[in-house]
Design a protein around this motif. Structure first.
Motif, short mmCIF file in Angstrom:
data_model
loop_
_atom_site.label_atom_id
_atom_site.label_comp_id
_atom_site.label_asym_id
_atom_site.label_seq_id
_atom_site.Cartn_x
_atom_site.Cartn_y
_atom_site.Cartn_z
N UNK A 70 0.64 -1.16 -0.01
CA UNK A 70 -0.14 0.69 -0.14
C UNK A 70 0.70 0.91 -0.09
N UNK A 71 2.18 1.06 0.66
CA UNK A 71 2.96 2.38 1.07
C UNK A 71 4.50 1.97 0.36
N UNK A 72 5.43 3.25 0.80
CA UNK A 72 6.27 3.30 0.65
C UNK A 72 7.41 4.29 -0.15
N UNK A 73 8.86 4.16 -0.45
CA UNK A 73 9.73 5.00 -0.50
C UNK A 73 10.88 4.58 -0.79
N UNK A 74 11.49 5.34 -1.72
CA UNK A 74 12.38 5.08 -2.47
C UNK A 74 13.53 5.66 -2.83
N UNK A 75 14.77 5.71 -2.30
CA UNK A 75 15.85 6.37 -2.83
C UNK A 75 16.76 5.77 -3.64
N UNK A 76 16.83 6.43 -4.72
CA UNK A 76 17.72 6.11 -5.75
C UNK A 76 19.00 6.76 -6.39
N UNK A 77 18.83 7.53 -5.13
CA UNK A 77 20.74 8.17 -5.11
C UNK A 77 21.31 6.53 -4.33
N UNK A 78 20.91 6.13 -3.24
CA UNK A 78 20.84 5.44 -2.67
C UNK A 78 20.98 3.47 -2.46
N UNK A 79 20.00 3.80 -4.17
CA UNK A 79 19.64 1.85 -4.26
C UNK A 79 18.81 1.13 -3.52
N UNK A 80 17.80 2.04 -2.55
CA UNK A 80 17.57 1.59 -1.83
C UNK A 80 15.50 1.88 -1.40
N UNK B 236 11.94 0.72 0.72
CA UNK B 236 10.65 0.37 1.61
C UNK B 236 9.47 0.05 1.47
N UNK B 237 8.99 -0.74 1.74
CA UNK B 237 7.48 -1.30 1.63
C UNK B 237 6.85 -0.95 2.80
N UNK B 238 6.00 -0.86 3.08
CA UNK B 238 5.33 -1.63 4.46
C UNK B 238 3.24 -0.51 3.70
N UNK B 239 2.84 -1.26 4.79
CA UNK B 239 2.21 -2.48 5.48
C UNK B 239 1.85 -3.52 4.65
N UNK B 240 1.21 -4.97 4.95
CA UNK B 240 0.98 -5.80 4.26
C UNK B 240 1.17 -6.34 2.73
N UNK C 238 7.17 -16.93 -9.65
CA UNK C 238 6.46 -17.92 -9.92
C UNK C 238 5.10 -18.76 -9.13
N UNK C 239 5.76 -19.48 -8.68
CA UNK C 239 4.92 -20.20 -7.50
C UNK C 239 5.35 -20.47 -6.22
N UNK C 240 5.90 -19.50 -6.17
CA UNK C 240 6.33 -19.11 -4.45
C UNK C 240 5.64 -17.44 -4.12
N UNK C 241 4.98 -17.77 -3.25
CA UNK C 241 3.99 -16.43 -2.90
C UNK C 241 5.07 -15.78 -1.03
N UNK C 242 5.08 -14.36 -1.32
CA UNK C 242 5.88 -13.93 0.35
C UNK C 242 4.71 -12.86 0.40
N UNK C 243 5.38 -13.14 2.21
CA UNK C 243 4.06 -12.05 3.18
C UNK C 243 4.83 -11.54 3.76
N UNK C 244 4.61 -10.39 4.05
CA UNK C 244 5.33 -9.70 5.26
C UNK C 244 5.09 -8.51 5.27
N UNK C 245 5.06 -7.92 6.80
CA UNK C 245 5.27 -6.43 7.16
C UNK C 245 5.06 -5.09 6.66
N UNK C 246 7.33 -5.62 6.34
CA UNK C 246 7.69 -4.51 5.48
C UNK C 246 8.53 -4.78 5.02
N UNK C 247 8.99 -4.79 3.79
CA UNK C 247 9.83 -5.05 3.68
C UNK C 247 10.84 -4.44 3.15
N UNK C 248 12.27 -4.07 3.34
CA UNK C 248 14.02 -2.53 2.87
C UNK C 248 14.55 -3.78 1.53
N UNK C 249 14.72 -2.78 0.56
CA UNK C 249 15.85 -3.66 -1.00
C UNK C 249 17.36 -2.23 -0.19
N UNK C 250 17.75 -3.02 -0.17
CA UNK C 250 19.21 -2.77 0.02
C UNK C 250 20.19 -3.44 -1.58
#
Length: 188
Positions: free
Chosen positions: A96-106, A108-112, A118-130
């Protein structure tokens, strides 16, 4: 004669009053109270990030804002597609929401947050990409469902370069042997 002068007198009075008050209505103190944190508001956002001539991820969002101060996009309904492996596999992540910093290549997405590969589904409250480590960190009620298996944990890490997932903290695994139960789990 006096009746003709009275309207001009009132007009002159109001003009002097407004000219006298105008400089005080936008004093520096009043300007400080105005929230100027958002530098740009956007509809239909599309961003791409690459490395070594390949796109590493691309993002689509319904709308968002950009802050020049933090160099971040704050997003509504973001969908990020991460590319990995020699054959450019795709991992789609939605929230539903998130933030991105392209300069840092980061990112964050939240909630739900929900991710699909493929056939894998993953759920989490918060996700952070580095981007520097090419890892995705999942936190809070992490659930991985694939065919006839469900794994739940407090957190997990997806390493896009090694193409691995490591779940940690209260890990529970359930394996289903009946096809009907697998279909039921995948629908959840």
């Amino acid at each position: 004669m006096l009746k003709k002068i009275i309207p001009f007198f009132f007009i002159g009075f109001f003009m002097v009053f407004f000219i006298w008050r105008w400089p005080f209505s936008f004093t520096p103190d009043r300007l400080k109270k105005i929230d100027l944190a958002v530098d740009l508001s956007l509809q239909g956002i599309a961003l791409k990030q690459g490395r070594d001539g390949h796109i590493t991820w691309e993002l689509m969002a319904k709308k968002g804002t950009y802050s020049e101060e933090t160099k971040e996009f704050f997003l509504d309904e973001p969908k990020i597609t991460y590319y990995f492996g020699q054959d450019r596999k795709k991992l789609n992540v939605l929230a539903p929401q998130g933030k991105v910093n392209q300069q840092k290549d980061q990112a964050e997405l939240w909630p739900q947050v929900t991710a699909f590969y493929q056939d894998l589904r993953v759920k989490a409250e918060r996700v952070e990409y580095r981007g520097r480590s090419r890892k995705i960190f999942l936190q809070g009620k992490v659930e991985l469902v694939k065919r006839d298996m469900r794994i739940s944990a407090e957190s997990a890490v997806i390493d896009l370069d090694k193409e691995t997932i490591e779940a940690t903290g209260g890990v529970k695994t359930v394996v289903f042997r009946q096809e009907a139960k697998t279909e039921e789990i995948m629908r959840r």
